[in-house]
Write a protein that holds these residues in place. Structure first.
Motif: not given
Ligand code: FAD
Ligand code: A2P
Length: 273
Positions: A230-239, A255-269
């Protein structure tokens, strides 16, 4: 056609540093628009990454903000999908850009929502709210997405139906894409929902995952670490809420340095508007 065609007569050039020229602008709602700009020849990025873009501020200094590149890495131009924050320092101005205008683009792409940050799997889930769709607008147009996974599920939730339109049109257009149309038709599952206006599918991404509704609707097994990524991108609360649910299914954050099963990024601060 998703975008308006470029005007043959460009507006006066401002000679900004790192300037790129706007080639198309489309307004989706009073709070959402998308636009395309020329791509610097030197810019290399991985689908899903973000860059800093902006305009020259009144004080003569560049006013820059992080933006996911919504177009795929192979595209000749760059596309962005943007909020309009009424009092936002950047977007109160950016929302008025026209074809031929220039924006500033700093060519240092970064981000966690990249294929390299995930271990191989069977299904890839894109989980987004609002403008968090942007990195997935890139990844849904990326052939590697379909080379690596048997199924790709795009869950996108907004308050109202009109806010889903950019994503809907993009997904519809993909089926006719000469490069990946055939791949997409078999593999991409689009699951848009609203939370505050009646629609054929409703509910928060989090609720539809934890109740199992989305699995039942799509005829898929519940998420498991052997098959699902999974890849996740939304508000902090959503994430934060999605992360807890994914971890409940046994997936680990990578993370880039350590691949696993999901990654998350903030859509905005911030808290949202
Ligand atoms: P700001 O002062 O930056 O924001 C004012 C307030 O508006 C924020 O505190 C927040 O409450 C709200 N807000 C800001 N951005 C959003 C948003 N996207 N959705 C809902 N509420 C918001 N924005 C995009 O529109 N498209 C993108 O692809 C995008 N990618 C980003 C990627 C990353 C990694 C990060 C950190 C942010 C991203 N943003 C994106 C947000 C963007 O950087 C700016 O915050 C946004 O353009 C508003 O700028 P502003 O100067 O007008 O207002
Ligand atoms: P809801 O209407 O139930 O708050 P926003 O416009 O506030 O950024 O929200 C975009 C979408 O994300 C809305 O549909 C909203 O649902 C949903 N949302 C907001 N916060 C969360 C959260 N913590 N978990 C899941 N969905 C959320």
């Amino acid at each position: 056609i998703l975008m308006t065609e470029a005007s043959p007569i460009p507006a006066a050039k401002l000679h900004l540093p790192d300037a790129q020229t706007v080639t198309a602008v489309q307004h989706w709602t009073d709070r959402l628009f998308s636009f395309r700009v020329t791509r610097p020849q030197s810019l290399r990025f991985r689908s899903g990454e973000f860059v800093m873009i902006g305009l020259m501020g009144d004080n003569g200094k560049p006013l820059l903000r992080a933006y996911s590149i919504a177009s795929p890495a192979w595209d000749d131009e760059l596309e962005f999908y943007s909020i309009k924050v009424p009092d936002g320092p950047l977007t109160s101005k950016l929302q008025h850009i026209q074809v031929g205008d220039e924006i500033i683009l700093r060519s240092k792409p970064v981000g966690t929502l990249v294929h390299d940050a995930l271990l191989p799997g069977k299904r890839l889930w894109f989980l987004a709210t609002g403008t968090g769709l942007a990195p997935f607008a890139s990844l849904m147009r990326e052939p590697e997405t379909y080379e690596k996974y048997d199924q790709v599920i795009m869950m996108h939730t907004c308050r109202e139906v009109a806010e889903l339109e950019y994503g809907k049109r993009l997904v519809e257009g993909l089926k006719d894409d000469p490069l990946i149309g055939e791949l997409v038709a078999d593999k991409l599952i689009y699951y848009p929902t609203t939370t505050r206006e009646p629609f054929h599918h409703m509910g928060r991404v989090t609720d539809n995952l934890s109740s199992g509704k989305v699995f039942a609707d799509l005829g898929l097994p519940p998420m498991n670490p052997a098959e699902d990524r999974a890849m996740v991108c939304g508000s902090l609360a959503f994430n934060v809420d999605v992360k807890a649910i994914l971890e409940g299914f046994g997936l680990r954050e990578g993370a880039n340095s350590e691949p696993q099963e999901f990654v998350v990024e903030k859509a905005f601060v911030g808290d949202g508007i």
